[in-house]
Design a protein around this motif. Structure first.
Motif, PDB file in Angstrom:
ATOM      1  N   ALA A  68       0.602  -1.242  -0.148  1.00 54.92           N
ATOM      2  CA  ALA A  68      -0.213  -0.113  -0.094  1.00 54.92           C
ATOM      3  C   ALA A  68       0.840   1.194   0.132  1.00 54.92           C
ATOM      4  N   HIS A  73      -1.303   4.292  -1.895  1.00 51.38           N
ATOM      5  CA  HIS A  73      -2.404   4.345  -1.324  1.00 51.38           C
ATOM      6  C   HIS A  73      -2.178   5.107   0.200  1.00 51.38           C
ATOM      7  N   TRP A 476      -6.447   0.992 -10.083  1.00 51.99           N
ATOM      8  CA  TRP A 476      -5.770   1.334  -8.729  1.00 51.99           C
ATOM      9  C   TRP A 476      -6.602   1.776  -7.654  1.00 51.99           C
ATOM     10  N   TRP A 480      -8.018  -0.517  -3.481  1.00 46.67           N
ATOM     11  CA  TRP A 480      -7.937  -0.229  -2.222  1.00 46.67           C
ATOM     12  C   TRP A 480      -8.086  -1.666  -1.174  1.00 46.67           C
ATOM     13  N   ALA A 483      -3.737  -3.914  -2.592  1.00 48.10           N
ATOM     14  CA  ALA A 483      -2.497  -3.218  -3.652  1.00 48.10           C
ATOM     15  C   ALA A 483      -1.683  -4.160  -4.131  1.00 48.10           C
ATOM     16  N   TYR A 487       0.052  -3.145  -7.646  1.00 47.25           N
ATOM     17  CA  TYR A 487       1.354  -2.971  -7.782  1.00 47.25           C
ATOM     18  C   TYR A 487       1.851  -3.804  -8.982  1.00 47.25           C
TER      19      TYR A 487
END
Length: 562
Positions: A68, A73, A476, A480, A483, A487
């Motif tokens: 994250a 994020h 993306w 949430w 990730a 990624y």
């Protein structure tokens, strides 16, 4: 006397040997567990929940921890070197291989019992776990892995397979799983132990095919013909996750091992306060008026207000509805609860200080001293920063916080985004815009914001513009707490366009985990071939081949993400 002493010593020594031998035999008897179950008699119903819960927990652990931070994020204001600065030195994969060993036993028992359900879900979970290992590290033990009970040095110290071989194996196993699950019965399955789907074979088949879509898309640049044929075949079959109710998820159970809530947040207030929104993500969400923003993040507790009339950089007190407070200098949680309907502000002079005065504020990626950012009056690792957004309160609520908080392995939204990307490539999977719109609608539904869909999708920044960048940006956002997938997309496509922060060791976002100490200490001969297969880049730095910035096979020969 001397001879008597020697005799006594010898007699005592012999007696000790006899006693030790007797005790040794007794210990052998005591070490036999009369209640133990031989692996050959293990009930796969009892193995299944261990595999499913561990895999989901580890995956969501990636999704809100270091990865994250990598996809920006979140950032952390305490214990942040791994999260903010890619300090991933020597990441061990022990937990993943623990899952695989239990899963392998479940597959074997499914074969012994001629139970296709356990064989099919076992192959699906094997593919999911090995896929993550290949995604994060690159080459890894695969063909010779999980065979330690067969003896032989080649199984005790397994050779590493290439990332390509692992991906090919993942796809092959998933294809087999889809076929097996198509005729599997849930007879003999304890539905409550199937923590994802309650024994529903059709949903498991959808899950397996959806994972296939994920890994076909992984290979879309390296093996485009294979990827296209696979994606088109699955789309034509109609067997994939197409509704959020079919997502592969683990519900919040309230147990001590629940990743996102209990262990890391709910039972540890200090840890909760360490997780801050990342400004990169906040910019995306606020720039599109994203209705998911208040679901995921809290607004700042005290909002800065520009006031050029001040003769100081900033006031040392806060205001409640504009009036200076004398009761408390800074409102902590218990104080804020007393004034739930009050707007807290603090004035600053923009000519003398540079503060972010938005209602939602994130930490910029990889900055120096993040705990002091934006004028935090009480800096310290893990302390409340009243001028930066934290996670929303649902992530620290006692008890079950509702159905939206789950460990999500793969979703209908991800599948729709995959089809949108495939359609953009010209593959025969329908209309790209329709899939893109559906993906956003599914994500909003997942987070209880379905009623905001029409307004959200009609915005110029969100309305489909026929670009890969836009698809990846919205994917993306939708990832949430998952990730790991965004990624992988970032490394594969270069989108979203993430920039490493100033304290990053390299000017680019890291792209892999380094191999763990266990491999260097116990399997050093085998790891060398894996190191030789990594492409050293201009950013690999002093780590050599085994660097967070070296390229495994999937990104070699490409210019992404750098």
């Amino acid at each position: 006397m001397k001879h008597l002493f020697d005799f006594r010593q010898i007699a005592l020594f012999v007696f000790g040997l006899v006693l030790f031998a007797g005790c040794d035999e007794k210990l052998d008897e005591m070490n036999i567990n009369p209640y133990g179950i031989e692996p050959s008699n293990a009930n796969p119903n009892l193995l299944m929940p261990t595999v499913l819960s561990s895999a989901a927990q580890d995956y969501v652990g990636l999704g809100y921890n270091d990865l994250a931070g990598a996809v920006q994020h979140t950032q952390k204001n305490g214990w942040y070197s791994g999260h903010n600065y890619y300090d991933w030195t020597n990441k061990n994969w022990t937990g993943w291989y623990d899952i695989l060993r239990t899963n392998e036993l479940m597959i074997r028992r499914g074969e012994d019992l001629e139970n296709e359900f356990f064989q099919g879900i076992g192959l699906t979970m094997k593919s999911f776990v090995f896929g993550n290992i290949a995604d994060l590290w690159g080459d890894a033990p695969y063909t010779d892995a999980l065979k330690g009970d067969q003896g032989g040095e080649e199984f005790q110290y397994p050779q590493f397979d290439s990332q390509e071989v692992i991906y090919d194996g993942v796809i092959s196993d998933l294809q087999q799983a889809v076929q097996i699950l198509g005729s599997a019965s849930s007879d003999g399955v304890t539905s409550g132990n199937d923590l994802y789907y309650g024994g529903n074979t059709q949903n498991w088949q959808r899950f397996a095919n959806s994972l296939l879509l994920r890994y076909y898309m992984r290979l879309s640049e390296k093996k485009p013909d294979v990827a296209r044929a696979g994606v088109e075949a699955i789309y034509s079959s109609g067997i994939y996750i197409e509704d959020p109710s079919q997502d592969a998820t683990l519900d919040y159970t309230g147990g001590a091992n629940d990743q996102w809530l209990s262990r890391h947040v709910r039972l540890n207030p200090d840890d909760f306060q360490r997780y801050q929104a990342c400004q990169t993500f906040i910019d995306q969400l606020t720039g599109t008026n994203d209705p998911r923003l208040p679901v995921w993040f809290d607004s700042v507790r005290v909002q800065w207000v520009a006031d050029e009339s001040l003769d100081v950089a900033a006031e040392e007190f806060i205001r409640a509805n504009g009036e200076p407070l004398s009761v408390e200098t800074y409102p902590y949680d218990d104080f804020v609860e007393l004034y739930s309907d009050v707007k807290f502000t603090r004035h600053y002079n923009p000519n003398l200080a540079d503060y972010n005065d938005d209602l939602y504020v994130g930490l910029p990626p990889a900055i120096t001293v993040p705990e002091s950012y934006n004028g935090n009056p009480s800096p310290g690792q893990g302390t409340q920063n009243q001028h930066v957004s934290q996670l929303a309160h649902i992530y620290s609520t006692e008890g079950s916080p509702g159905d939206i908080l789950k460990a999500r392995i793969i979703s209908a939204a991800e599948v729709s985004f995959i089809f949108a990307e495939a359609a953009l490539k010209g593959w025969n999977v329908g209309d790209a815009e329709a899939h893109y719109n559906r993906a956003i609608e599914q994500s909003l539904e997942t987070w209880n914001r379905a009623d905001a869909y029409e307004d959200f999708i009609s915005q110029p920044e969100v309305s489909f513009n026929n670009t890969l960048e836009q698809i990846m940006e919205q994917k993306w956002v939708a990832s949430w707490t998952a990730a790991a997938e965004s990624y992988a997309d970032f490394r594969r496509t270069g989108f979203p366009d993430l920039e490493a922060g100033p304290l990053s060791p390299q000017p680019e976002v890291a792209i892999r985990f380094q191999y763990g100490n266990d491999e260097y200490n116990n399997n050093s001969a085998s790891i060398q071939a894996a190191l030789d297969g990594l492409e050293v880049t201009q950013y690999s730095g002093n780590f050599g081949a085994d660097s967070q910035w070296s390229k495994p096979w999937l990104y070699q020969g490409t210019n992404v993400p750098f």
